[in-house]
Design a protein around this motif. Structure first.
Motif, PDB file in Angstrom:
ATOM      1  N   PHE A  97      11.423   5.174  -5.048  1.00  0.00           N
ATOM      2  CA  PHE A  97      10.342   5.530  -4.124  1.00  0.00           C
ATOM      3  C   PHE A  97       9.032   4.872  -4.538  1.00  0.00           C
ATOM      4  O   PHE A  97       8.348   4.264  -3.712  1.00  0.00           O
ATOM      5  N   PHE A  98       8.663   4.972  -5.805  1.00  0.00           N
ATOM      6  CA  PHE A  98       7.405   4.387  -6.258  1.00  0.00           C
ATOM      7  C   PHE A  98       7.445   2.863  -6.245  1.00  0.00           C
ATOM      8  O   PHE A  98       6.431   2.215  -5.990  1.00  0.00           O
ATOM      9  N   GLY A 104       5.269  -1.972  -0.815  1.00  0.00           N
ATOM     10  CA  GLY A 104       4.706  -1.788   0.518  1.00  0.00           C
ATOM     11  C   GLY A 104       3.191  -1.877   0.515  1.00  0.00           C
ATOM     12  O   GLY A 104       2.589  -2.465   1.422  1.00  0.00           O
ATOM     13  N   SER A 105       2.569  -1.315  -0.491  1.00  0.00           N
ATOM     14  CA  SER A 105       1.103  -1.379  -0.594  1.00  0.00           C
ATOM     15  C   SER A 105       0.631  -2.814  -0.757  1.00  0.00           C
ATOM     16  O   SER A 105      -0.362  -3.229  -0.153  1.00  0.00           O
ATOM     17  N   LEU A 106       1.340  -3.578  -1.578  1.00  0.00           N
ATOM     18  CA  LEU A 106       0.971  -4.982  -1.771  1.00  0.00           C
ATOM     19  C   LEU A 106       1.131  -5.778  -0.476  1.00  0.00           C
ATOM     20  O   LEU A 106       0.243  -6.550  -0.106  1.00  0.00           O
ATOM     21  N   VAL A 107       2.245  -5.590   0.220  1.00  0.00           N
ATOM     22  CA  VAL A 107       2.480  -6.304   1.470  1.00  0.00           C
ATOM     23  C   VAL A 107       1.440  -5.901   2.507  1.00  0.00           C
ATOM     24  O   VAL A 107       0.847  -6.752   3.184  1.00  0.00           O
TER      25      VAL A 107
END
Length: 139
Positions: A97-98, A104-107
């Motif tokens: 999950f992390f 996802g945060s980077l993308v």
């Protein structure tokens, strides 16, 4: 927040030093015991009793242990143990999950910056100045 971070580092360092010292003390005790057995069984003599010749070799190797090398090895083991103690309680689902959340945060942030650049930064063609034009025409 900085205080909490520093306290965590201090606690980990203290724990690290205690564990290294405990294991080093065990190695020092082993060396003392080997030295005592080596002397007690007269292993220093050229003519050793054949039955204990192998034991004498083992005691000699034990006596000649380098404490600095042992400390380095113990330090690596303790660091690995500390890292394992942090990661062991975390399930694979939580790690996944992390990892997905981080990726996802980077993308998302890269996409957002790209959209911002596209919409807010003008792409004007480079204009040739008169000085550059006259310099090029002389050649």
């Amino acid at each position: 927040m900085l205080y909490v971070f520093i306290q965590i580092i201090v606690i980990i360092r203290h724990d690290f030093n205690i564990k290294v010292d405990e294991q080093l003390e065990g190695i020092r005790q082993d060396i003392k015991e080997c030295t005592r057995n080596y002397a007690l069984n007269h292993c220093e003599l050229v003519e050793k009793v054949p039955a204990i010749e192998r034991l004498c070799q083992d005691w000699k190797v034990c006596m000649e242990k380098d404490v600095v090398v042992a400390k380095a090895k113990i330090s690596v083991e303790v660091i690995a143990e500390i890292i394992n103690s942090f990661t062991e309680p975390i399930s694979y689902k939580t790690m996944l999950f992390f990892s997905i959340l981080t990726a996802g945060s980077l993308v998302f942030s890269n996409m957002a910056i790209g959209v911002y650049k596209k919409n807010h930064i003008r792409h004007e063609p480079l204009a040739i100045t008169h000085h550059q034009h006259s310099f090029n025409s002389k050649n």
